[in-house]
Design a protein around this motif. Sequence first.
Motif, PDB file in Angstrom:
ATOM      1  N   PRO A 222       0.788  -1.233   0.000  1.00 14.81           N
ATOM      2  CA  PRO A 222       0.000   0.000   0.000  1.00 14.81           C
ATOM      3  C   PRO A 222       0.817   1.278   0.000  1.00 14.81           C
ATOM      4  CG  PRO A 222      -0.881  -1.547   1.583  1.00 14.81           C
ATOM      5  CD  PRO A 222       0.414  -2.139   1.050  1.00 14.81           C
ATOM      6  N   ASP A 223       2.095   1.207   0.359  1.00 20.42           N
ATOM      7  CA  ASP A 223       2.923   2.411   0.347  1.00 20.42           C
ATOM      8  C   ASP A 223       3.033   3.005  -1.047  1.00 20.42           C
ATOM      9  OD1 ASP A 223       3.445   1.784   2.925  1.00 20.42           O
ATOM     10  OD2 ASP A 223       5.468   1.082   2.568  1.00 20.42           O
ATOM     11  N   GLN A 224       2.928   2.170  -2.031  1.00 21.01           N
ATOM     12  CA  GLN A 224       3.183   2.628  -3.392  1.00 21.01           C
ATOM     13  C   GLN A 224       2.034   3.502  -3.886  1.00 21.01           C
ATOM     14  OE1 GLN A 224       3.846  -1.137  -5.216  1.00 21.01           O
ATOM     15  NE2 GLN A 224       6.016  -1.092  -4.722  1.00 21.01           N
TER      16      GLN A 224
ATOM     17  N   LYS B 223      10.530   0.615   7.524  1.00 19.50           N
ATOM     18  CA  LYS B 223      10.550   1.599   6.434  1.00 19.50           C
ATOM     19  C   LYS B 223       9.279   1.582   5.582  1.00 19.50           C
ATOM     20  CE  LYS B 223      14.840   2.630   7.446  1.00 19.50           C
ATOM     21  NZ  LYS B 223      14.990   3.356   8.655  1.00 19.50           N
ATOM     22  N   LEU B 224       8.205   0.995   6.099  1.00 22.82           N
ATOM     23  CA  LEU B 224       6.930   0.937   5.385  1.00 22.82           C
ATOM     24  C   LEU B 224       5.893   1.800   6.105  1.00 22.82           C
ATOM     25  CD1 LEU B 224       6.841  -2.894   4.637  1.00 22.82           C
ATOM     26  CD2 LEU B 224       7.474  -1.049   3.062  1.00 22.82           C
TER      27      LEU B 224
ATOM     28  N   HIS C 130       8.460   8.509  20.146  1.00 26.10           N
ATOM     29  CA  HIS C 130       8.684   7.895  18.836  1.00 26.10           C
ATOM     30  C   HIS C 130       7.617   6.845  18.550  1.00 26.10           C
ATOM     31  CE1 HIS C 130      12.854   9.513  19.429  1.00 26.10           C
ATOM     32  NE2 HIS C 130      12.478  10.006  18.251  1.00 26.10           N
ATOM     33  N   THR C 131       7.282   6.688  17.276  1.00 27.63           N
ATOM     34  CA  THR C 131       6.185   5.812  16.869  1.00 27.63           C
ATOM     35  C   THR C 131       6.680   4.777  15.871  1.00 27.63           C
ATOM     36  OG1 THR C 131       4.631   7.624  17.216  1.00 27.63           O
ATOM     37  CG2 THR C 131       3.866   5.794  15.866  1.00 27.63           C
ATOM     38  N   PHE C 132       6.166   3.554  16.030  1.00 28.99           N
ATOM     39  CA  PHE C 132       6.548   2.417  15.188  1.00 28.99           C
ATOM     40  C   PHE C 132       5.323   1.549  14.938  1.00 28.99           C
ATOM     41  CE2 PHE C 132       9.842   3.591  18.205  1.00 28.99           C
ATOM     42  CZ  PHE C 132      10.917   3.867  17.377  1.00 28.99           C
ATOM     43  N   CYS C 133       5.437   0.611  14.009  1.00 20.31           N
ATOM     44  CA  CYS C 133       4.399  -0.393  13.819  1.00 20.31           C
ATOM     45  C   CYS C 133       4.316  -1.250  15.085  1.00 20.31           C
ATOM     46  CB  CYS C 133       4.742  -1.340  12.661  1.00 20.31           C
ATOM     47  SG  CYS C 133       4.865  -0.585  11.040  1.00 20.31           S
TER      48      CYS C 133
END
Length: 133
Positions: free
Chosen positions: A4-6, A23-24, A37-40
């Motif tokens: 979906p990043d694309q 990196k997504l 800080h935020t992450f999946c």
Amino acid sequence: MEHPDQLIETNSMFAMFKCSICKLLLENPQSLRRCGHTFCFGCINQALAIRRRCPECRKDVNEIDVTPNHHLCRMVKSLQRKCEFHELGCKWSTTVTEVDAITNHQRKCRYVKRKVDLVLYLLAMVIFDRLPF
């Protein structure tokens, strides 16, 4: 199938919604209380299982410091994704989380034929050595 990043509307906007570990596009965003800080969800849990430090700033953290970032989650879900053939003129878009809608549209998009026609045209030009450049 594409991630979906694309083809997200604005590349600079995507950078704000990307996990610095994978990196997504952030999936189920989780913030660390001590540093913000935020992450999946999956990324930060795996990282904390290895080392109890923030992957960004290296502050000591643990599982109780991880909290869902509901506001950011709503923002990520509102990001728009364009059709893969938008450069050929397709105006269709949807939210990045609507994977089924994206797949269904791209199977039926009328601009697929234009892309095929363009590729065949360029191939013929190469074969007959008639490219203008």
